[in-house]
Motif scaffolding. Structure first.
Motif, PDB file in Angstrom:
ATOM      1  N   ALA A 175      38.070  43.552  41.961  1.00 43.63           N
ATOM      2  CA  ALA A 175      38.325  44.327  43.183  1.00 43.63           C
ATOM      3  C   ALA A 175      37.924  43.523  44.416  1.00 43.63           C
ATOM      4  CB  ALA A 175      37.546  45.640  43.138  1.00 43.63           C
ATOM      5  N   ASN A 176      36.807  42.832  44.334  1.00 46.46           N
ATOM      6  CA  ASN A 176      36.329  42.058  45.487  1.00 46.46           C
ATOM      7  C   ASN A 176      37.247  40.862  45.757  1.00 46.46           C
ATOM      8  OD1 ASN A 176      32.869  41.408  46.504  1.00 46.46           O
ATOM      9  ND2 ASN A 176      34.776  41.077  47.593  1.00 46.46           N
ATOM     10  N   LEU A 177      37.701  40.205  44.695  1.00 44.23           N
ATOM     11  CA  LEU A 177      38.605  39.064  44.880  1.00 44.23           C
ATOM     12  C   LEU A 177      39.916  39.530  45.513  1.00 44.23           C
ATOM     13  CD1 LEU A 177      37.958  37.130  41.540  1.00 44.23           C
ATOM     14  CD2 LEU A 177      37.381  36.352  43.844  1.00 44.23           C
ATOM     15  N   LYS A 178      40.383  40.667  45.077  1.00 47.12           N
ATOM     16  CA  LYS A 178      41.613  41.226  45.639  1.00 47.12           C
ATOM     17  C   LYS A 178      41.417  41.513  47.133  1.00 47.12           C
ATOM     18  CE  LYS A 178      43.877  43.582  42.551  1.00 47.12           C
ATOM     19  NZ  LYS A 178      44.294  44.666  41.631  1.00 47.12           N
ATOM     20  N   LYS A 179      40.253  42.078  47.441  1.00 48.81           N
ATOM     21  CA  LYS A 179      39.947  42.463  48.823  1.00 48.81           C
ATOM     22  C   LYS A 179      39.950  41.264  49.772  1.00 48.81           C
ATOM     23  CE  LYS A 179      36.733  45.767  49.329  1.00 48.81           C
ATOM     24  NZ  LYS A 179      35.372  46.361  49.443  1.00 48.81           N
ATOM     25  N   ILE A 180      39.499  40.114  49.306  1.00 47.80           N
ATOM     26  CA  ILE A 180      39.469  38.937  50.202  1.00 47.80           C
ATOM     27  C   ILE A 180      40.781  38.146  50.170  1.00 47.80           C
ATOM     28  CG2 ILE A 180      36.960  38.718  49.999  1.00 47.80           C
ATOM     29  CD1 ILE A 180      37.815  36.026  48.311  1.00 47.80           C
ATOM     30  N   GLY A 181      41.744  38.594  49.385  1.00 43.06           N
ATOM     31  CA  GLY A 181      43.054  37.922  49.395  1.00 43.06           C
ATOM     32  C   GLY A 181      43.243  36.893  48.295  1.00 43.06           C
ATOM     33  N   ALA A 182      42.266  36.794  47.397  1.00 43.17           N
ATOM     34  CA  ALA A 182      42.422  35.887  46.247  1.00 43.17           C
ATOM     35  C   ALA A 182      43.079  36.680  45.118  1.00 43.17           C
ATOM     36  CB  ALA A 182      41.069  35.337  45.810  1.00 43.17           C
ATOM     37  N   ASP A 183      44.225  37.255  45.417  1.00 45.40           N
ATOM     38  CA  ASP A 183      44.857  38.161  44.446  1.00 45.40           C
ATOM     39  C   ASP A 183      45.918  37.442  43.618  1.00 45.40           C
ATOM     40  OD1 ASP A 183      46.380  37.825  46.666  1.00 45.40           O
ATOM     41  OD2 ASP A 183      46.955  39.922  46.900  1.00 45.40           O
ATOM     42  N   VAL A 184      45.460  36.406  42.939  1.00 45.16           N
ATOM     43  CA  VAL A 184      46.335  35.620  42.056  1.00 45.16           C
ATOM     44  C   VAL A 184      45.729  35.627  40.651  1.00 45.16           C
ATOM     45  CG1 VAL A 184      47.221  33.317  41.556  1.00 45.16           C
ATOM     46  CG2 VAL A 184      47.101  34.106  43.930  1.00 45.16           C
ATOM     47  N   ASN A 185      46.511  36.033  39.682  1.00 42.80           N
ATOM     48  CA  ASN A 185      46.083  35.964  38.268  1.00 42.80           C
ATOM     49  C   ASN A 185      44.741  36.636  37.992  1.00 42.80           C
ATOM     50  OD1 ASN A 185      48.388  34.454  37.963  1.00 42.80           O
ATOM     51  ND2 ASN A 185      47.341  32.502  37.636  1.00 42.80           N
ATOM     52  N   LEU A 186      44.557  37.843  38.487  1.00 44.64           N
ATOM     53  CA  LEU A 186      43.266  38.516  38.286  1.00 44.64           C
ATOM     54  C   LEU A 186      43.248  39.331  36.987  1.00 44.64           C
ATOM     55  CD1 LEU A 186      42.465  39.591  41.965  1.00 44.64           C
ATOM     56  CD2 LEU A 186      41.537  37.658  40.658  1.00 44.64           C
ATOM     57  N   ASP A 187      43.876  38.800  35.954  1.00 42.91           N
ATOM     58  CA  ASP A 187      43.936  39.468  34.660  1.00 42.91           C
ATOM     59  C   ASP A 187      42.950  38.818  33.694  1.00 42.91           C
ATOM     60  OD1 ASP A 187      45.694  37.318  32.960  1.00 42.91           O
ATOM     61  OD2 ASP A 187      46.264  37.383  35.069  1.00 42.91           O
ATOM     62  N   THR A 188      42.792  39.433  32.521  1.00 44.28           N
ATOM     63  CA  THR A 188      41.789  38.942  31.575  1.00 44.28           C
ATOM     64  C   THR A 188      42.152  37.578  30.973  1.00 44.28           C
ATOM     65  OG1 THR A 188      42.845  40.281  29.867  1.00 44.28           O
ATOM     66  CG2 THR A 188      40.898  41.213  30.921  1.00 44.28           C
ATOM     67  N   ASP A 189      43.419  37.179  31.082  1.00 44.48           N
ATOM     68  CA  ASP A 189      43.804  35.860  30.567  1.00 44.48           C
ATOM     69  C   ASP A 189      43.412  34.734  31.522  1.00 44.48           C
ATOM     70  OD1 ASP A 189      44.921  36.963  28.311  1.00 44.48           O
ATOM     71  OD2 ASP A 189      46.969  36.999  29.108  1.00 44.48           O
ATOM     72  N   HIS A 190      43.064  35.082  32.741  1.00 43.52           N
ATOM     73  CA  HIS A 190      42.757  34.063  33.744  1.00 43.52           C
ATOM     74  C   HIS A 190      41.354  34.173  34.326  1.00 43.52           C
ATOM     75  CE1 HIS A 190      47.177  34.046  33.627  1.00 43.52           C
ATOM     76  NE2 HIS A 190      47.077  32.789  33.979  1.00 43.52           N
ATOM     77  N   VAL A 191      40.756  35.348  34.259  1.00 42.00           N
ATOM     78  CA  VAL A 191      39.399  35.525  34.803  1.00 42.00           C
ATOM     79  C   VAL A 191      38.414  35.477  33.642  1.00 42.00           C
ATOM     80  CG1 VAL A 191      37.858  36.994  36.156  1.00 42.00           C
ATOM     81  CG2 VAL A 191      40.320  36.965  36.674  1.00 42.00           C
ATOM     82  N   PHE A 192      37.729  34.351  33.504  1.00 44.71           N
ATOM     83  CA  PHE A 192      36.775  34.168  32.413  1.00 44.71           C
ATOM     84  C   PHE A 192      35.380  34.560  32.878  1.00 44.71           C
ATOM     85  CE2 PHE A 192      40.290  31.422  31.224  1.00 44.71           C
ATOM     86  CZ  PHE A 192      40.428  31.710  29.871  1.00 44.71           C
ATOM     87  N   LEU A 193      34.829  35.592  32.246  1.00 51.54           N
ATOM     88  CA  LEU A 193      33.474  36.059  32.554  1.00 51.54           C
ATOM     89  C   LEU A 193      32.627  35.945  31.297  1.00 51.54           C
ATOM     90  CD1 LEU A 193      34.293  39.247  34.683  1.00 51.54           C
ATOM     91  CD2 LEU A 193      33.970  36.888  35.464  1.00 51.54           C
TER      92      LEU A 193
END
Ligand code: MG
Length: 265
Positions: A175-193
């Protein structure tokens, strides 16, 4: 973050009271190890230097903000300019060779700025206050970083995120990444936590269900190895504010963003 192994850049009580010394010297931007062969930099002056570097101001909402005309912002702008030029060239080359180019971004203080937390808590770390802060999902962006994510995407470069934030913090981080405009590939295949309870098989050298011994470099490097060897991407650039984000290979080039406020080994 992360930060089981995090070393506070400054001990707050010392800075406020002006008494005592903390640790064996704190690492700062441009250093990968601490100085201990001479008297460390004065901690009270260091706090002032950090404020000056970020151009820290308290906004109307009571939040500490970095200034867009600060030296911090200028350093980031120079890094971004060089990175764009490189990404453009490296992406062309990779596409020409039939490779799938990718870039990897750390999240904390690479994309989302934690200055308010750091200053508010005098550059110390506490897992409970940190979790509350992250879960507000209201951190400002690191200047230029969201634009860099968008730029890489526009050049046909796959964007991945490689963070020490935990699975429990996924919703807030996205949600925070989306809010700052880094809204690219924010799915589980790309965001490694970090998933300590159920670590992926590719981290089996240092993590199995219920047992986690991975260092930051093992975790982050192992994730990049997975992106290259298992997913078939060529990581042309890796961006992080800590040396532990960048060590461990599996990236053609690394970019160290400035962060004098803490050190994660
Ligand atoms: Mg970071």
């Amino acid at each position: 973050m992360h930060k089981p192994l995090r070393i506070a850049a400054i001990a707050a009580a010392c800075a406020v009271a002006g008494a005592g010394l903390y640790g064996a010297g704190a690492a700062t931007a441009g250093q990968s190890t601490a100085n201990s062969t001479h008297e460390p930099y004065n901690i009270g002056l260091l706090v002032k230097d950090i404020d000056t570097y970020y151009g820290t101001t308290l906004d109307a909402g009571g939040v500490y903000q970095a200034s867009p005309d600060s030296q911090y912002a200028k350093d980031l702008a120079a890094l971004d300019k060089a990175a764009r030029k490189y990404i453009d060239q490296a992406a062309r080359k990779a596409h020409h060779k039939g490779e799938k180019p990718a870039v990897v971004f750390d999240i904390d203080d690479t994309l989302l700025l934690s200055l308010d937390y750091e200053k508010r808590y005098n550059y110390t770390y506490n897992s409970a206050t940190w979790a509350d802060y992250v879960n507000k999902a209201d951190r400002p962006g690191v200047f230029g970083s969201a634009e860099l994510v968008q730029y890489a995407d526009s050049k046909g470069v796959e964007v991945f995120y490689n963070s020490g934030l935990s699975e429990a913090q996924r919703t807030a981080a996205v949600a925070n990444l989306k809010k700052i405009g880094a809204d690219v590939n924010l799915d589980t295949d790309h965001v490694f936590l970090k998933d300590k309870a159920n670590p992926p098989a590719y981290l089996s050298a240092c993590a199995t269900p219920g047992t986690w011994t991975c260092t930051t470099v093992q975790y982050k490097g192992g994730t990049r190895k997975h992106i290259e060897d298992d997913l078939g991407y060529e990581i042309i650039a890796n961006f992080g504010d800590q040396y532990s984000d960048l060590d461990g290979g599996y990236a053609d080039r690394t970019y160290k963003l400035p962060n004098p406020t803490y050190f994660v080994s």
